[in-house]
Design an enzyme around this catalytic site. Sequence first.
Site, PDB file in Angstrom:
ATOM      1  N   CYS A  69      -3.434  -6.166   5.701  1.00 36.42           N
ATOM      2  CA  CYS A  69      -3.491  -6.796   4.381  1.00 36.42           C
ATOM      3  C   CYS A  69      -3.638  -5.737   3.294  1.00 36.42           C
ATOM      4  CB  CYS A  69      -4.650  -7.792   4.304  1.00 36.42           C
ATOM      5  SG  CYS A  69      -4.833  -8.599   2.702  1.00 36.42           S
TER       6      CYS A  69
ATOM      7  N   CYS B 217      -5.980  -6.728   0.452  1.00 35.27           N
ATOM      8  CA  CYS B 217      -7.398  -6.613   0.802  1.00 35.27           C
ATOM      9  C   CYS B 217      -7.878  -5.164   0.786  1.00 35.27           C
ATOM     10  CB  CYS B 217      -7.648  -7.195   2.193  1.00 35.27           C
ATOM     11  SG  CYS B 217      -7.009  -8.846   2.479  1.00 35.27           S
ATOM     12  N   ASP B 218      -7.069  -4.253   1.324  1.00 38.23           N
ATOM     13  CA  ASP B 218      -7.557  -2.914   1.631  1.00 38.23           C
ATOM     14  C   ASP B 218      -6.845  -1.770   0.931  1.00 38.23           C
ATOM     15  OD1 ASP B 218      -9.375  -4.060   3.469  1.00 38.23           O
ATOM     16  OD2 ASP B 218      -7.816  -4.140   4.997  1.00 38.23           O
TER      17      ASP B 218
END
Length: 328
Positions: free
Chosen positions: A137, A140-141
């Site tokens: 992701c 997300c990261d």
Amino acid sequence: MSQPVRNVLIIGGGPAGYTAAIYASRAGLQPLLLEGPQPGGQLTITTDIENFPGFRDGIAGPELMATMRAQAERFGTEILTATVASADLSARPFAVETDQGRILAETVILATGASAKWLGLGKDESLSRTGGGVSACATCDGFFFRGREVAVVGGGDTALEEALYLTRFASRVHLVHRRDAFRASKAMQERALAHEKITIHWNKRVADLHTWKTAVAGGEQERLEGLLLEDTRDQSISRLSVQGLFVAIGHQPNTGFLNGQLPVDEGGYLKVEPGTCRTIIEGVFAAGDVADPTYRQAVTAAGRGCMAAIEAERWLAEREALAAAGGR
């Protein structure tokens, strides 16, 4: 002795499931939540979460899930660590078979999530759990890889979108694809091919990951330092030095236990009525990543869990009102 029928049965223990449980229990519906084999869902393998509202300095994934679980229990949710084997949604009450027995329910909220597809190397999945430089992701990261070189594996719209997103943070993005042409839309291809920070590696597959170990509190942590790439045409091997790897070869919604009783889209995600969490079967709702091929974020999953619980509450109230009217 007849078996009790639950007002609300929630299947899945991620942000969607726990949020649904919080709302349903506060509404006095006494929900039962089945956590399944991975209590807390995918966030339990996420080390740091910095984009969930309310945590200025970020929070570890397992800690966030433990907090949400405790909040659901505080309001009276009964939580069972049980794995669902099958569900019969053909008649009411709905019947769900688990490894701890049969459960009957008037409404069911499906919050079973979707599992990322990995490369089959073993090490890629384990590094994703420990914050070792592998992720599924970018949203997300990606922030954690500011100023570093990263690689994205895949050739569809998701892979190219992830690569383009990562150009905001990474010094260079290497896009690794096993064929000589992308499956992505033409517009997405044009954007990726024209971007100065994206390097395309055609006809390559990730054969192995190179790592190194660094000292951390309490021991050592294994971190990614490069990829071993195999040419899919002549099997020659090359090495690519990167500090991050984003696997974008798809997700698999966790719906096998439903045995095709609910319609899904081309990616296997449960279909819901637009703007709601209602499935084609009255009293059955879907929330979170199992019905979300687009966002797949903890905050959107939590929002959908809230929606599903409210819709279940209203559906039960309408049935109660109809039953009362019919009894007069």
